[in-house]
Each structure stands twice: as structure tokens, then as C-alpha cells.
Design a protein around this motif. Structure first.
Motif, PDB file in Angstrom:
ATOM      1  N   ALA A  22      39.446  75.915 -28.461  1.00 19.99           N
ATOM      2  CA  ALA A  22      40.170  76.726 -29.432  1.00 19.99           C
ATOM      3  C   ALA A  22      40.621  78.030 -28.810  1.00 19.99           C
ATOM      4  CB  ALA A  22      39.279  77.017 -30.641  1.00 19.99           C
ATOM      5  N   TYR A  23      41.742  78.505 -29.309  1.00 17.19           N
ATOM      6  CA  TYR A  23      42.164  79.885 -29.088  1.00 17.19           C
ATOM      7  C   TYR A  23      41.914  80.561 -30.429  1.00 17.19           C
ATOM      8  CZ  TYR A  23      45.003  83.986 -29.387  1.00 17.19           C
ATOM      9  OH  TYR A  23      45.396  85.274 -29.610  1.00 17.19           O
ATOM     10  N   TYR A  24      41.219  81.697 -30.424  1.00  9.38           N
ATOM     11  CA  TYR A  24      40.869  82.351 -31.674  1.00  9.38           C
ATOM     12  C   TYR A  24      40.963  83.857 -31.526  1.00  9.38           C
ATOM     13  CZ  TYR A  24      38.164  83.593 -35.807  1.00  9.38           C
ATOM     14  OH  TYR A  24      37.754  84.122 -37.006  1.00  9.38           O
ATOM     15  N   ASN A  25      41.612  84.504 -32.505  1.00 11.38           N
ATOM     16  CA  ASN A  25      41.742  85.949 -32.525  1.00 11.38           C
ATOM     17  C   ASN A  25      40.816  86.490 -33.609  1.00 11.38           C
ATOM     18  OD1 ASN A  25      42.883  88.579 -33.561  1.00 11.38           O
ATOM     19  ND2 ASN A  25      44.137  88.274 -31.724  1.00 11.38           N
ATOM     20  N   THR A  70      44.177  78.438 -33.057  1.00  9.38           N
ATOM     21  CA  THR A  70      44.402  76.985 -33.012  1.00  9.38           C
ATOM     22  C   THR A  70      43.167  76.319 -32.423  1.00  9.38           C
ATOM     23  OG1 THR A  70      45.454  77.117 -30.839  1.00  9.38           O
ATOM     24  CG2 THR A  70      46.919  77.191 -32.763  1.00  9.38           C
ATOM     25  N   ILE A  71      42.968  75.079 -32.833  1.00  8.90           N
ATOM     26  CA  ILE A  71      41.829  74.316 -32.350  1.00  8.90           C
ATOM     27  C   ILE A  71      42.291  72.904 -32.040  1.00  8.90           C
ATOM     28  CG2 ILE A  71      41.079  73.702 -34.691  1.00  8.90           C
ATOM     29  CD1 ILE A  71      38.156  73.951 -33.617  1.00  8.90           C
ATOM     30  N   SER A  72      41.823  72.350 -30.928  1.00  9.84           N
ATOM     31  CA  SER A  72      42.158  70.969 -30.563  1.00  9.84           C
ATOM     32  C   SER A  72      40.876  70.181 -30.439  1.00  9.84           C
ATOM     33  CB  SER A  72      42.972  70.925 -29.276  1.00  9.84           C
ATOM     34  OG  SER A  72      42.206  71.398 -28.196  1.00  9.84           O
ATOM     35  N   PHE A  73      40.937  68.934 -30.867  1.00 10.02           N
ATOM     36  CA  PHE A  73      39.781  68.048 -30.852  1.00 10.02           C
ATOM     37  C   PHE A  73      40.049  66.888 -29.916  1.00 10.02           C
ATOM     38  CE2 PHE A  73      39.916  70.068 -34.991  1.00 10.02           C
ATOM     39  CZ  PHE A  73      38.620  70.519 -35.142  1.00 10.02           C
ATOM     40  N   THR A  74      39.045  66.525 -29.154  1.00  5.79           N
ATOM     41  CA  THR A  74      39.102  65.359 -28.279  1.00  5.79           C
ATOM     42  C   THR A  74      37.939  64.472 -28.632  1.00  5.79           C
ATOM     43  OG1 THR A  74      40.021  66.772 -26.538  1.00  5.79           O
ATOM     44  CG2 THR A  74      39.215  64.602 -25.886  1.00  5.79           C
ATOM     45  N   GLU A  75      38.221  63.183 -28.836  1.00  9.20           N
ATOM     46  CA  GLU A  75      37.167  62.240 -29.183  1.00  9.20           C
ATOM     47  C   GLU A  75      36.166  62.143 -28.050  1.00  9.20           C
ATOM     48  OE1 GLU A  75      38.470  58.425 -30.596  1.00  9.20           O
ATOM     49  OE2 GLU A  75      40.184  59.327 -31.609  1.00  9.20           O
ATOM     50  N   ILE A 123      43.630  77.206 -37.199  1.00 10.06           N
ATOM     51  CA  ILE A 123      42.474  77.875 -37.790  1.00 10.06           C
ATOM     52  C   ILE A 123      43.052  78.971 -38.679  1.00 10.06           C
ATOM     53  CG2 ILE A 123      40.429  79.284 -37.385  1.00 10.06           C
ATOM     54  CD1 ILE A 123      40.268  78.003 -34.572  1.00 10.06           C
ATOM     55  N   VAL A 124      42.748  78.927 -39.979  1.00 13.26           N
ATOM     56  CA  VAL A 124      43.306  79.906 -40.906  1.00 13.26           C
ATOM     57  C   VAL A 124      42.292  80.978 -41.297  1.00 13.26           C
ATOM     58  CG1 VAL A 124      45.102  78.385 -41.763  1.00 13.26           C
ATOM     59  CG2 VAL A 124      42.870  78.365 -42.860  1.00 13.26           C
TER      60      VAL A 124
END
Length: 127
Positions: free
Chosen positions: A111-114, A121-126, A15-16
Motif C-alpha cells: 500500500a501507499y498511504y498518506n 491505494t492498496i494492492s492485493f496479491t493472492e 483506501i478512503v
């Protein structure tokens, strides 16, 4: 009887850019409301033009829509880092970044987000 476990494909991306803390909590609060919708936008890099450490590096955006944040959890004691989870629609295979050309599929995300740095970072699971 089939006893094989189904393999879960998980993809992790950077995540930018993203929302502030207030918007995250509001989006979670109204995630299942029929009367209110709080739009949340994350800028997610699907690929990079060079290694991210290079000064001339640029990122290619992921087509992402319909983000529904279902859970917000403090990650540490800073008050700025959060673990998020929810649902969205994304095109993880397209490098165009355009929502017009995207073939969206439903995903569950974590996601972990600051919120101070507006990255994570973000992770996707179908689904």
C-alpha cells in the motif's frame, strides 16, 4: 518439466480512511508478537456507486480483517507518506461489505498511504 510462469493476479483499490502514523509503527513493531496485538483498520472501497468525481458518490466497503503490517517505509521526505506491506484476510469478490457474509482468503498486500490525508491505494496479491 513445466517452465510456464504462474500468473500473479494483483488487484488495486482505494483506501478512503485509515489509522494515524503512531498506530502504523506500533502495528509493525508488534506484527509477530505472541503477547501483543495491535489492531489496524483500513476502510477500503471495493466499488463506487457513481464516478468518484461526482459529489453524490458513495463507496461500497471491502470486507477486510486480520491486517498484519510487516514493513513501513517512508515514501518521500514529507514524513506523512508511507509504503506499507504485510498480510491480511479479505473478500475481494463480495459487494456486501459485511464480515458476516464474507468468504475471506489470505492475501499479501502493498500500500501507499498518506497519514495526513488518511487515504491511499492498496494492492492485493493472492498467496
Amino acid at each position: 518439466m513445466n517452465t510456464k510462469k504462474t500468473e500473479v493476479r494483483e488487484r488495486v483499490y482505494d483506501i478512503v480512511a485509515g489509522p494515524g502514523k503512531d498506530l502504523l509503527f506500533d502495528a509493525c513493531k508488534y506484527a509477530y508478537s505472541k503477547n501483543a496485538r495491535i489492531p489496524v483498520e483500513f476502510t477500503v472501497a471495493i466499488a463506487y456507486t457513481m464516478p468518484p468525481s461526482d459529489s453524490g458518490c458513495a463507496y461500497i466497503l471491502m470486507a477486510l480483517t486480520g491486517i498484519r503490517i510487516c514493513g513501513v517505509e517512508y515514501e518521500d521526505g514529507s514524513g506523512e507518506s508511507f509504503n506499507l506491506h504485510g498480510f491480511c484476510r479479505a473478500d475481494l469478490d463480495s459487494l456486501s461489505g459485511s464480515k458476516d457474509d464474507a468468504v475471506f482468503k489470505p492475501y499479501r498486500f502493498e500500500a501507499y498511504y498518506n497519514t495526513k490525508r488518511r487515504e491511499g491505494t492498496i494492492s492485493f496479491t493472492e498467496q
